[in-house]
Design a protein around this motif. Structure first.
Motif, short mmCIF file in Angstrom:
data_model
loop_
_atom_site.label_atom_id
_atom_site.label_comp_id
_atom_site.label_asym_id
_atom_site.label_seq_id
_atom_site.Cartn_x
_atom_site.Cartn_y
_atom_site.Cartn_z
N PHE A 271 -37.19 -53.52 49.77
CA PHE A 271 -35.44 -54.88 49.39
C PHE A 271 -34.32 -54.14 49.08
O PHE A 271 -33.12 -54.27 49.70
N TYR A 272 -34.66 -52.90 48.25
CA TYR A 272 -33.07 -51.84 47.81
C TYR A 272 -32.88 -51.05 48.59
O TYR A 272 -31.67 -50.34 48.39
N GLY A 273 -34.18 -50.89 49.18
CA GLY A 273 -33.39 -49.46 50.94
C GLY A 273 -33.70 -47.62 49.73
O GLY A 273 -32.16 -47.36 50.18
N GLN A 315 -33.33 -39.67 40.44
CA GLN A 315 -32.50 -38.29 41.39
C GLN A 315 -31.74 -38.21 42.00
O GLN A 315 -31.49 -37.32 41.82
N SER A 316 -31.48 -38.79 42.95
CA SER A 316 -30.13 -39.16 43.83
C SER A 316 -30.19 -41.14 43.55
O SER A 316 -30.23 -41.66 42.91
N SER A 317 -28.56 -41.24 43.90
CA SER A 317 -28.77 -42.58 44.17
C SER A 317 -29.14 -43.84 44.87
O SER A 317 -29.28 -44.52 44.24
N LYS A 318 -30.57 -42.90 45.36
CA LYS A 318 -31.00 -44.33 46.18
C LYS A 318 -32.48 -43.42 45.67
O LYS A 318 -33.40 -44.06 46.12
N LYS A 319 -33.17 -42.77 45.02
CA LYS A 319 -34.01 -41.98 44.68
C LYS A 319 -34.80 -41.97 43.17
O LYS A 319 -33.60 -41.76 42.56
#
Length: 328
Positions: A271-273, A315-319
């Protein structure tokens, strides 16, 4: 070019050298092949018709001689003899041309999907089809459709999960092709989930017919009915379903209904990638039952931390990692 019987009859009268069938045939062939010769022949014939009396200077013998001289100067048709090898080459070329023609014919009768919509993780895309129908493509899903539908059908292709709101057109049935099945409708609203081995067609309104590719079975659905089958086991189930839950994603709602956090990771990440992971087995087995409506990623993280009593670290922008709330 037309040569009348009177033309041939005239020459036969004019020349005693055209008495044999071979001479006459050659003369007729040359007249057909040589436009200049035919024009000269017509000129001579006109003179002959206008001055038929023997007292005039024009003599039959002279006229016949001139005509034969013109004939002898005309190029004679050549006979072409083909070698066996050349005949084989021509035969192969002809076969290729026929096959290519058949290919073009079949291509013209196959749908041409000129538009290709791809929704990546974290995306949901809304599309208006050429007939005005509305389609929503879920994350990790695809839709293909032509620039213009034909006069007798409306065909599209999809993979993943897609919601259809189809304009009714009795003269042009709407058909959805997917891996292993096909859905045909006139005008209706339905959801197709073709992710994984289990395929599900859920009908919101109208009427659809689902054709299973392997068995050829045709199954009709009514509103609030869905068809689910497993392509691996072959199990087919027809049942009622909750429309609001099944189609929540199209309204930008992430619905996590009675799932463990570990089970919820797949729909959350899609859903959020994103890439959410769980670092603790206790946290992984926490159950969650919630709906996240129109929340961006930051809002979702804050809400999930509160309702699940967990700590989420970026942890990062998407992690992200999910851990017990008391972990430092």
């Amino acid at each position: 070019m037309d040569i009348s019987k009177e033309d041939i009859k005239c020459v036969r009268k004019l020349s005693g050298e055209l008495d044999t069938d071979q001479d006459r045939s050659m003369f007729e062939v040359n007249l057909l092949l040589d436009d200049d010769l035919h024009e000269r022949f017509q000129d001579y014939k006109l003179l002959w018709d206008c001055y038929p009396k023997p007292s005039l200077p024009l003599r039959k013998e002279h006229f016949a001689k001139r005509v034969m001289e013109e004939i002898s100067e005309a190029p004679k048709p050549k006979l072409i003899f083909l070698s066996t090898k050349l005949k084989a080459v021509i035969a192969v070329a002809a076969a290729v041309l026929v096959a290519f023609g058949v290919y073009l014919f079949t291509q013209d009768n196959e749908p041409r999907y000129t538009n290709h919509i791809i929704a990546l993780e974290g995306e949901r895309k809304h599309v208006t089809l050429p007939d005005g129908s509305s389609v929503t493509v879920n994350a990790n899903s695809e839709l293909k459709y032509p620039e213009v539908f034909t006069d007798d059908k409306r065909d599209v292709w999809m993979s993943g999960e897609v919601y259809f709101d189809i304009v009714e057109d009795a003269d042009r049935p709407f058909s959805v092709g997917a891996s292993g099945f096909e859905v045909k409708v006139l005008g209706t609203k339905f959801n197709v989930n073709a992710k994984g081995m289990s395929k599900i067609v859920s009908l919101v309104s109208g009427k659809v017919q689902v054709t299973l590719e392997n068995s050829g079975d045709k199954i009709q659905l009514r509103p609030n009915e869905e068809l689910s089958w497993n392509m691996e086991s072959g199990e087919v189930v027809k049942r009622n379903f909750d429309v609001s839950k099944t189609t929540a994603w199209k309204d930008n709602i992430l619905l996590l209904h009675d799932l463990t956090l570990e089970e919820a990771l797949l729909p959350i990440n899609e859903f959020y990638g994103t890439t959410f992971t769980v670092s603790d087995s206790v946290v992984a087995n926490k159950r969650i039952n919630a709906a996240f409506e129109d929340q961006d990623l930051d809002q979702f993280v804050q809400t999930l931390e509160f309702i699940a009593d967990v700590k989420i670290s970026k942890q990062s922008s998407k992690k992200f990692t999910i851990a017990p709330s008391d972990e430092k």
